[in-house]
Design a protein around this motif. Sequence first.
Motif, PDB file in Angstrom:
ATOM      1  N   ALA A  18       0.835  -1.118  -0.069  1.00  0.00           N
ATOM      2  CA  ALA A  18       0.026   0.011  -0.148  1.00  0.00           C
ATOM      3  C   ALA A  18       0.898   1.188   0.068  1.00  0.00           C
ATOM      4  O   ALA A  18       0.526   2.196  -0.568  1.00  0.00           O
ATOM      5  N   LEU A  19       2.252   1.380   0.662  1.00  0.00           N
ATOM      6  CA  LEU A  19       2.803   2.333   0.678  1.00  0.00           C
ATOM      7  C   LEU A  19       3.396   2.629  -0.729  1.00  0.00           C
ATOM      8  O   LEU A  19       3.452   3.821  -1.295  1.00  0.00           O
ATOM      9  N   GLY A  20       3.757   1.579  -1.773  1.00  0.00           N
ATOM     10  CA  GLY A  20       3.964   1.623  -3.013  1.00  0.00           C
ATOM     11  C   GLY A  20       2.689   2.187  -4.019  1.00  0.00           C
ATOM     12  O   GLY A  20       3.049   3.216  -4.542  1.00  0.00           O
ATOM     13  N   VAL A  21       1.794   1.726  -3.763  1.00  0.00           N
ATOM     14  CA  VAL A  21       0.467   2.188  -4.299  1.00  0.00           C
ATOM     15  C   VAL A  21       0.139   3.646  -3.940  1.00  0.00           C
ATOM     16  O   VAL A  21      -0.215   4.415  -4.814  1.00  0.00           O
ATOM     17  N   TYR A  22       0.483   4.132  -2.554  1.00  0.00           N
ATOM     18  CA  TYR A  22       0.365   5.556  -2.349  1.00  0.00           C
ATOM     19  C   TYR A  22       1.113   6.387  -3.067  1.00  0.00           C
ATOM     20  O   TYR A  22       0.856   7.477  -3.544  1.00  0.00           O
ATOM     21  N   SER A 230      -8.857   8.342   4.223  1.00  0.00           N
ATOM     22  CA  SER A 230     -10.141   8.926   4.664  1.00  0.00           C
ATOM     23  C   SER A 230     -10.499   9.147   6.003  1.00  0.00           C
ATOM     24  O   SER A 230     -10.839   9.965   6.529  1.00  0.00           O
ATOM     25  N   PHE A 231      -9.920   8.078   6.848  1.00  0.00           N
ATOM     26  CA  PHE A 231     -10.144   8.072   8.323  1.00  0.00           C
ATOM     27  C   PHE A 231      -9.096   8.875   9.024  1.00  0.00           C
ATOM     28  O   PHE A 231      -9.711   9.581   9.952  1.00  0.00           O
ATOM     29  N   PHE A 232      -7.940   9.152   8.486  1.00  0.00           N
ATOM     30  CA  PHE A 232      -7.259  10.086   9.225  1.00  0.00           C
ATOM     31  C   PHE A 232      -6.909  11.253   8.479  1.00  0.00           C
ATOM     32  O   PHE A 232      -5.909  12.190   8.758  1.00  0.00           O
ATOM     33  N   LYS A 233      -8.020  11.752   7.521  1.00  0.00           N
ATOM     34  CA  LYS A 233      -7.979  12.888   6.765  1.00  0.00           C
ATOM     35  C   LYS A 233      -7.698  14.126   7.761  1.00  0.00           C
ATOM     36  O   LYS A 233      -7.200  15.115   7.524  1.00  0.00           O
ATOM     37  N   LYS A 234      -8.597  14.321   8.762  1.00  0.00           N
ATOM     38  CA  LYS A 234      -8.663  15.506   9.776  1.00  0.00           C
ATOM     39  C   LYS A 234      -7.571  15.556  10.689  1.00  0.00           C
ATOM     40  O   LYS A 234      -7.463  16.323  11.540  1.00  0.00           O
ATOM     41  N   MET A 235      -6.899  14.440  10.844  1.00  0.00           N
ATOM     42  CA  MET A 235      -5.658  14.199  11.915  1.00  0.00           C
ATOM     43  C   MET A 235      -4.517  14.506  11.330  1.00  0.00           C
ATOM     44  O   MET A 235      -3.725  13.762  10.834  1.00  0.00           O
ATOM     45  N   SER A 236      -4.189  15.950  11.355  1.00  0.00           N
ATOM     46  CA  SER A 236      -2.723  16.098  10.620  1.00  0.00           C
ATOM     47  C   SER A 236      -1.464  15.579  11.364  1.00  0.00           C
ATOM     48  O   SER A 236      -0.438  15.682  10.801  1.00  0.00           O
ATOM     49  N   PHE A 237      -1.647  15.265  12.519  1.00  0.00           N
ATOM     50  CA  PHE A 237      -0.434  14.516  13.207  1.00  0.00           C
ATOM     51  C   PHE A 237      -0.224  13.114  12.924  1.00  0.00           C
ATOM     52  O   PHE A 237       0.798  12.662  13.124  1.00  0.00           O
ATOM     53  N   VAL A 238      -1.187  12.525  12.068  1.00  0.00           N
ATOM     54  CA  VAL A 238      -0.802  11.131  11.633  1.00  0.00           C
ATOM     55  C   VAL A 238      -0.326  11.352  10.315  1.00  0.00           C
ATOM     56  O   VAL A 238      -1.132  11.863   9.350  1.00  0.00           O
ATOM     57  N   LYS A 239       0.676  10.940   9.893  1.00  0.00           N
ATOM     58  CA  LYS A 239       1.570  10.652   8.768  1.00  0.00           C
ATOM     59  C   LYS A 239       0.592   9.978   7.691  1.00  0.00           C
ATOM     60  O   LYS A 239       0.113   8.995   8.196  1.00  0.00           O
ATOM     61  N   ALA A 240       0.848  10.313   6.345  1.00  0.00           N
ATOM     62  CA  ALA A 240       0.192   9.438   5.344  1.00  0.00           C
ATOM     63  C   ALA A 240       0.454   8.237   5.297  1.00  0.00           C
ATOM     64  O   ALA A 240      -0.113   7.106   5.009  1.00  0.00           O
ATOM     65  N   THR A 241       1.838   7.907   5.402  1.00  0.00           N
ATOM     66  CA  THR A 241       2.339   6.531   5.488  1.00  0.00           C
ATOM     67  C   THR A 241       1.739   5.738   6.555  1.00  0.00           C
ATOM     68  O   THR A 241       1.507   4.445   6.663  1.00  0.00           O
ATOM     69  N   THR A 242       1.563   6.245   7.721  1.00  0.00           N
ATOM     70  CA  THR A 242       1.023   5.370   8.881  1.00  0.00           C
ATOM     71  C   THR A 242      -0.388   5.352   8.579  1.00  0.00           C
ATOM     72  O   THR A 242      -0.973   4.114   8.966  1.00  0.00           O
ATOM     73  N   ALA A 243      -1.025   6.426   8.151  1.00  0.00           N
ATOM     74  CA  ALA A 243      -2.427   6.146   7.812  1.00  0.00           C
ATOM     75  C   ALA A 243      -2.764   4.782   6.651  1.00  0.00           C
ATOM     76  O   ALA A 243      -3.960   4.162   6.824  1.00  0.00           O
ATOM     77  N   VAL A 244      -1.783   4.872   5.583  1.00  0.00           N
ATOM     78  CA  VAL A 244      -2.111   3.926   4.606  1.00  0.00           C
ATOM     79  C   VAL A 244      -1.705   2.392   5.225  1.00  0.00           C
ATOM     80  O   VAL A 244      -2.648   1.579   5.018  1.00  0.00           O
ATOM     81  N   ILE A 245      -0.888   2.213   6.114  1.00  0.00           N
ATOM     82  CA  ILE A 245      -0.664   0.863   6.874  1.00  0.00           C
ATOM     83  C   ILE A 245      -1.772   0.526   7.542  1.00  0.00           C
ATOM     84  O   ILE A 245      -2.216  -0.709   7.652  1.00  0.00           O
ATOM     85  N   ILE A 246      -2.317   1.530   8.394  1.00  0.00           N
ATOM     86  CA  ILE A 246      -3.404   1.071   9.249  1.00  0.00           C
ATOM     87  C   ILE A 246      -4.651   0.694   8.408  1.00  0.00           C
ATOM     88  O   ILE A 246      -5.616  -0.199   8.562  1.00  0.00           O
ATOM     89  N   GLY A 247      -4.939   1.648   7.173  1.00  0.00           N
ATOM     90  CA  GLY A 247      -5.784   1.354   6.490  1.00  0.00           C
ATOM     91  C   GLY A 247      -5.782  -0.229   5.884  1.00  0.00           C
ATOM     92  O   GLY A 247      -6.859  -0.791   5.446  1.00  0.00           O
ATOM     93  N   SER A 248      -4.446  -0.587   5.608  1.00  0.00           N
ATOM     94  CA  SER A 248      -4.415  -1.994   4.855  1.00  0.00           C
ATOM     95  C   SER A 248      -4.932  -3.050   5.985  1.00  0.00           C
ATOM     96  O   SER A 248      -5.395  -3.984   5.556  1.00  0.00           O
ATOM     97  N   ILE A 249      -4.528  -2.807   7.289  1.00  0.00           N
ATOM     98  CA  ILE A 249      -4.924  -3.789   8.214  1.00  0.00           C
ATOM     99  C   ILE A 249      -6.270  -3.755   8.538  1.00  0.00           C
ATOM    100  O   ILE A 249      -7.104  -4.583   8.550  1.00  0.00           O
ATOM    101  N   PHE A 250      -7.209  -2.600   8.294  1.00  0.00           N
ATOM    102  CA  PHE A 250      -8.602  -2.520   8.567  1.00  0.00           C
ATOM    103  C   PHE A 250      -9.288  -3.187   7.497  1.00  0.00           C
ATOM    104  O   PHE A 250     -10.133  -4.101   7.738  1.00  0.00           O
ATOM    105  N   TYR A 251      -8.718  -2.876   6.180  1.00  0.00           N
ATOM    106  CA  TYR A 251      -9.272  -3.544   5.017  1.00  0.00           C
ATOM    107  C   TYR A 251      -9.354  -5.133   5.232  1.00  0.00           C
ATOM    108  O   TYR A 251     -10.255  -5.732   4.809  1.00  0.00           O
ATOM    109  N   LYS A 252      -8.172  -5.611   5.795  1.00  0.00           N
ATOM    110  CA  LYS A 252      -7.853  -7.062   5.671  1.00  0.00           C
ATOM    111  C   LYS A 252      -8.904  -7.542   6.802  1.00  0.00           C
ATOM    112  O   LYS A 252      -9.234  -8.587   6.728  1.00  0.00           O
ATOM    113  N   LEU A 253      -9.080  -6.745   7.749  1.00  0.00           N
ATOM    114  CA  LEU A 253     -10.032  -6.989   8.931  1.00  0.00           C
ATOM    115  C   LEU A 253     -11.482  -7.263   8.380  1.00  0.00           C
ATOM    116  O   LEU A 253     -12.007  -8.257   8.696  1.00  0.00           O
ATOM    117  N   CYS A 254     -11.887  -6.299   7.349  1.00  0.00           N
ATOM    118  CA  CYS A 254     -13.298  -6.155   6.840  1.00  0.00           C
ATOM    119  C   CYS A 254     -13.282  -7.413   5.961  1.00  0.00           C
ATOM    120  O   CYS A 254     -14.347  -8.047   6.152  1.00  0.00           O
TER     121      CYS A 254
END
Length: 293
Positions: A18-22, A230-254
């Motif tokens: 996902a980091l690469g796709v980002y 989308s989840f961390f759009k308003k949280m400027s303290f969360v870096k995009a790379t972190t958001a993408v990795i968490i997004g991947s985990i959440f996607y696999k969970l779903c």
Amino acid sequence: MDFLISVLEQGMIYGIMALGVYITYKILDFPDLGVDGTFPMGAAVTAALLKVGVNPYLTLIIAFAAGIVAGICTGLIHVKFKVRDLLSGIIMMTGLYTINLYIAGTNNVPLFSCNTIFRNEMTKKLFGNQVPAWMDIVIILVLVLICKILMDLYMKTQSGYLLRAVGDNDVIVTSLAKDKGNVKILGLAISNGLVALSGCVFAQQSKVFDISMGTGALVIGLASVIIGMSFFKKMSFVKATTAVIIGSIFYKLCVALALKFAGSTATKLVTAILFLVILVVSVDRKKKVKVNA
């Protein structure tokens, strides 16, 4: 417990992809369909190397390098031969299918008897034949953090800023006397390198290479990026790379939860529906922002 461990492992492995796709999707605005070929390419290179006794940790570097070569080829087709970005990815994805078969030697290679980054002489000395499940998570987490930190550091360099500029406004890059085509090629090389690295880790974790393992890889990567951003759009303290990795985990969970109730035969359908929902939600949010403006 095993269910959560599996979700974390696969979520973090696909997080590297996902980091690469980002890089291609968010930064370069480049629809790189070659991801579906680069992911199994990393696995194919790994399978071929492990079968001849190459150090499993060395396969990480070689797979990453192979992905870089694939990314450069995609970039050259698009930049030098003036082929549209979408078609460039399709051409590479199609060509890599055969190349992956040549590399691996067959369409399915079991790796149960080979040393991997998860099971090798070092782990046997530390834990014996019974390596705890949490050890796999630790190894994957270390790899993910290394990729994330290196990517964050790179984005702060001059080359990283140029990469962002190409996606936002390539005229700025030209005004700085830089070749925007070369910057695109560099971005595609890094992106595909990360995707191939993800395939390398996935092959060693699942202990098998299969030619079809890259099918839908781009969908997983895009879904992870969209969810995370989308989840961390308003949280400027969360870096995009972190958001993408968490997004991947959440996607696999779903996906894992859906398959647990729907069954394995519904894998593709569940993935398609989930991705559609993610896209619809993201479009709705964009519309609301425009209306409010």
